[in-house]
Design an enzyme around this catalytic site. Sequence first.
Site, PDB file in Angstrom:
ATOM      1  N   TYR A 101      42.043  -5.674  -3.404  1.00 56.65           N
ATOM      2  CA  TYR A 101      41.428  -4.654  -3.082  1.00 56.65           C
ATOM      3  C   TYR A 101      41.679  -4.394  -1.532  1.00 56.65           C
ATOM      4  O   TYR A 101      41.610  -5.331  -0.725  1.00 56.65           O
ATOM      5  CB  TYR A 101      39.893  -4.454  -3.364  1.00 56.65           C
ATOM      6  CG  TYR A 101      39.345  -3.224  -2.604  1.00 56.65           C
ATOM      7  CD1 TYR A 101      39.037  -2.337  -3.565  1.00 56.65           C
ATOM      8  CD2 TYR A 101      38.791  -3.431  -1.476  1.00 56.65           C
ATOM      9  CE1 TYR A 101      38.009  -1.178  -2.958  1.00 56.65           C
ATOM     10  CE2 TYR A 101      38.182  -2.284  -0.894  1.00 56.65           C
ATOM     11  CZ  TYR A 101      37.784  -1.137  -1.780  1.00 56.65           C
ATOM     12  OH  TYR A 101      37.192   0.045  -1.366  1.00 56.65           O
ATOM     13  N   GLU A 189      41.835   4.039   0.389  1.00 60.72           N
ATOM     14  CA  GLU A 189      41.614   2.982  -0.414  1.00 60.72           C
ATOM     15  C   GLU A 189      42.690   2.532  -1.248  1.00 60.72           C
ATOM     16  O   GLU A 189      43.095   3.491  -1.895  1.00 60.72           O
ATOM     17  CB  GLU A 189      40.565   3.223  -1.130  1.00 60.72           C
ATOM     18  CG  GLU A 189      39.880   1.995  -2.063  1.00 60.72           C
ATOM     19  CD  GLU A 189      38.801   2.293  -3.012  1.00 60.72           C
ATOM     20  OE1 GLU A 189      37.622   1.876  -2.686  1.00 60.72           O
ATOM     21  OE2 GLU A 189      39.057   3.058  -4.071  1.00 60.72           O
TER      22      GLU A 189
END
Length: 376
Positions: A101, A189
Amino acid sequence: MKIHEYQARNLFAQYGIPVAAGDVAQTPEEALSIARKAGLPVVVKAQVLVGGRGKAGGVKVVDNEADLVSEFNRIKQLNIKGYTVERLLIAKAVDIRKEYYLAVTIDNIKGDVVVIACADGGVEIEETAKTHPERIIKFYMQGAKELDEARWAPVAAQLFDDLRLRKSVTAILQKLLKLFFEKDCSLAEINPFVINGEGNLMAVDAKVIIDDNALDRQPEAAALRDMKYEDPDELEAKTKGLSFVKLEGNVGCIVNGAGLAMGTMDGVNLLGGRPANFLDVGGSSNPEKVLNALKIILRNKDVKVILINIFGGITRCDDIANGILTALKQIQIHVPMVIRLTGTNEKEAKELLTSAGLRTFSSMRQAVTEAVKATK
Ligand code: GDP
Ligand code: MN
């Protein structure tokens, strides 16, 4: 403003962040032609601005054309958290070795931009934050817009043993930061951020949120807005020069000035009520604005009372009163109105309203108390 994955990944590509070949499709024919160019297998992904598409069946890898068409048609029929699927992203499937991530966002409490990284990607980061908070790495920018490589190096080392991957994640993060600042994002993101079959890092998903307050200087981004996800009342309010945000409560609020509007909402909450909206009619005196504000608020069937709270400065109380009287003639107002006016032309305003049979207040506390009482 959220943008779709296919739009966000176009931005990624523009900034040199690696993404798989692919494009957006509206028909099975378009999907086939994209898949032939990219090469099978491909991943078929619903383009909706809500999270958890994977779990809702909106993401599927297919390895032949027949499955591509049937999965395309199946996903197109899905309803994901109340939204229909109009477009699908078709992208070359990535052979995922490991998911990470990586994101850049704003920490509003620290007043700083923060890079968030985690060696368990793919899954919802909120879940990891709850179960394994120690696994989430936060790297604060300390006011800088460019990566302090010396300070970042130990973080890269914590994420990757391989020196080549440390260099690669650093280069990708620099690009993500550039995009974040140049496009006025509140979030950029990559989840999952993966090591692919060739051992290289790439983005398998793309999520970008652009600060609404920056859209005036981001015309290209503003053009990406998907109206389907906008509240129609908020859109209408904007065209009528009102700042309006819909909330969950039942006290409809009409206030002049953003500060007083916030104060009024606090007051309603403190005295046991729940505001149905934030609404700032602005500084100018325009009876039309009051009429438009009432029309928008009354469309909300939860509203049990309307609280008008005006502190007259540039805004003249008598203009507001005239707006209220015009509204009474033009529209059916089926809930009580509690009106508090003070400041410029207060006396004239109160005379106008009293002669129309409306009760007015000078004290904000009294008016808010009265409005909350009317909801019980
Ligand atoms: P989200 O559920 O809306 O976040 O959608 P994602 O694009 O993140 O996809 C969800 C999951 O599907 C990912 O975490 C991957 O595990 C899987 N996935 C998505 N794209 C691919 C792909 O190209 N190849 C493989 N093998 N899996 C994929
Ligand atoms: Mn994802």
